[in-house]
Design a protein around this motif. Structure first.
Motif, mmCIF file in Angstrom:
data_model
loop_
_atom_site.group_PDB
_atom_site.id
_atom_site.type_symbol
_atom_site.label_atom_id
_atom_site.label_comp_id
_atom_site.label_asym_id
_atom_site.label_seq_id
_atom_site.Cartn_x
_atom_site.Cartn_y
_atom_site.Cartn_z
ATOM 1 N N THR A 1 0.805 -1.227 0.000
ATOM 2 C CA THR A 1 0.000 0.000 0.000
ATOM 3 C C THR A 1 0.837 1.274 0.000
ATOM 4 O OG1 THR A 1 -0.110 0.097 2.426
ATOM 5 C CG2 THR A 1 -1.801 -1.205 1.288
ATOM 6 N N GLY A 2 2.114 1.176 0.394
ATOM 7 C CA GLY A 2 2.928 2.373 0.527
ATOM 8 C C GLY A 2 2.662 3.148 1.798
ATOM 9 N N GLU A 3 1.890 2.577 2.728
ATOM 10 C CA GLU A 3 1.598 3.264 3.983
ATOM 11 C C GLU A 3 2.800 3.242 4.923
ATOM 12 O OE1 GLU A 3 -1.855 1.627 5.767
ATOM 13 O OE2 GLU A 3 -3.200 2.271 4.157
ATOM 14 N N LYS A 4 2.776 4.145 5.880
ATOM 15 C CA LYS A 4 3.854 4.245 6.868
ATOM 16 C C LYS A 4 3.801 3.074 7.837
ATOM 17 C CE LYS A 4 3.373 6.969 10.384
ATOM 18 N NZ LYS A 4 3.252 8.161 11.269
ATOM 19 N N PRO A 5 4.897 2.349 8.026
ATOM 20 C CA PRO A 5 4.923 1.300 9.052
ATOM 21 C C PRO A 5 4.773 1.916 10.442
ATOM 22 C CG PRO A 5 6.750 1.044 7.508
ATOM 23 C CD PRO A 5 6.143 2.390 7.242
ATOM 24 N N SER B 1 9.345 12.333 7.836
ATOM 25 C CA SER B 1 8.504 11.387 7.118
ATOM 26 C C SER B 1 9.131 10.015 7.297
ATOM 27 C CB SER B 1 8.417 11.750 5.637
ATOM 28 O OG SER B 1 7.740 12.969 5.474
ATOM 29 N N CYS B 2 8.389 9.104 7.910
ATOM 30 C CA CYS B 2 8.963 7.825 8.322
ATOM 31 C C CYS B 2 9.127 6.854 7.167
ATOM 32 C CB CYS B 2 8.079 7.156 9.369
ATOM 33 S SG CYS B 2 7.982 8.057 10.906
ATOM 34 N N PHE B 3 8.505 7.111 6.057
ATOM 35 C CA PHE B 3 8.459 6.076 5.037
ATOM 36 C C PHE B 3 8.578 6.699 3.658
ATOM 37 C CE2 PHE B 3 4.366 7.854 5.243
ATOM 38 C CZ PHE B 3 3.716 7.607 4.056
#
Length: 355
Positions: free
Chosen positions: A301-305, A347-349
């Motif tokens: 999904t490309g979401e932030k872990p 930005s974590c990801f």
């Protein structure tokens, strides 16, 4: 379907192999380790996997989508850097690297390559820790006044990191996750008894802006295995014992108050409250399996872990400051707040379209 490679199959790597192998949307295609005996053992357990002693065989393999790094800490940066440069989504066991500078470089590289970078902070995916966070967020315990954590056992002794770097990342990641806040300073004292200059007992204190504190005791030199955290709130208190088979969380309706008005010392009495104790029901599942699935979901999904690169960096920031405090005999060492980090690290990801 994602093809996963695991680098390192000593102590923790086999657990990653087992859990990734149990998931329906990935295949463990390759395992890498310097020990041929370990590779032979893994091949016997999982006949379908490929084995190699060369990490380049992993990073150069175009069929590998993601790499999990479970090597000794001194190799985390090197292995993760190779993986990211090859455009692989990368999972790193705790701690992220040996220094903040290395963490920053890995984070920047993940953004540049537009791949997911996730940390193995397994406990934040566990039912007890998630339940504690729910209780704290709901105000069930009131304002958290202090946290005490004890992670003790006899061994496993390391030769490249001290006990704080080995055990405390678990407690630090739990505390950051539950409080949603970073400490402003740290004090740490310790002692090396077995291996010169490698502390096997440490006591770390994290200080927070609101006056709260967290005390983390870590030891490789204790007769009993202890995995216990105590959360003292203004309303209630909570004890989390991870070694308990069922009732891992116990909430105590206990507290103490100072009377609002009194005229003489004779009239002054602390007001102690003793209420019920109860243990909330917890859903049962393996945290590591949940963590592995979350890694795959974030790739897709490309979401932030939830245990993203920034969280890994924060943990290493605290450990680095703790090491400085150790050298200064336990002196207070300030920690840079997250908002002073470069924008790239807030930005974590990396945004991805999936594989």
């Amino acid at each position: 379907m994602y093809n996963i490679a695991v680098i390192g199959c000593g102590y923790w790597g086999p657990n990653l192999i087992r859990n990734f192998s149990a998931l329906s949307d990935c295949t463990v295609k390759m395992v890498c380790d310097l020990d041929e005996t370990r590779l032979t053992h893994m091949k016997r357990l999982y006949p379908g996997i490929e084995t190699t002693c060369e990490s380049e065989h992993v990073t150069r393999n175009g069929d590998i989508d993601a790499v999990a790094v479970a090597t000794p800490v001194r190799l985390h940066f090197e292995m993760a850097r190779k993986s990211l440069l090859a455009g692989k989504h990368t999972f790193i066991e705790k701690p992220m690297a040996s220094s903040v500078a290395e963490c920053r470089e890995l984070t920047a590289l993940a953004r540049q390559q537009q791949v997911t970078l996730m940390l193995g902070h397994t406990f934040i995916y566990s039912p007890p820790v998630r339940r504690i966070r729910e209780l704290v967020d709901a105000g069930e315990l009131g304002e958290i006044q202090y946290i005490r954590s004890r992670r003790l056992n006899l061994g496993l002794f390391q030769t490249d990191i001290n006990v704080a770097w080995d055990l405390a990342p678990h407690d630090i990641s739990i505390i950051l996750y539950i409080l949603g806040a970073s400490p402003v300073s740290v004090n740490c004292q310790g002692k090396a008894h077995i291996h010169p200059e490698i502390e096997d007992v440490t006591n770390m204190t994290l200080n927070f802006n609101n006056g709260g504190l967290a005390i983390i005791q870590s030891s490789w030199l204790d007769p009993n295995k202890v995995r216990e955290m105590t959360f003292v709130g203004s309303k209630k208190m909570l004890v989390y014992n991870d070694l308990e088979p069922i009732e891992k969380i116990k909430i105590y309706d206990k507290g103490v108050k100072i009377p609002p008005h009194y005229d003489t010392f004779a009239e002054f009495h602390y007001s102690y409250h003793y209420g019920d104790m109860y243990s909330p029901w917890l859903k049962q599942y393996e945290p590591l399996k949940e963590e592995c699935q979350h890694f795959l979901d974030c790739i897709r999904t490309g979401e932030k872990p939830e245990s993203c690169a920034l969280e890994g960096l924060r943990v290493v920031q605290i450990l680095e400051a703790a090491s400085e405090s150790l050298k200064k005999g336990g002196a207070r060492v300030e920690i840079d707040p997250p908002d002073q980090m470069p924008e790239a690290f807030n930005s974590c990801f990396a945004e991805t379209e999936g594989s």
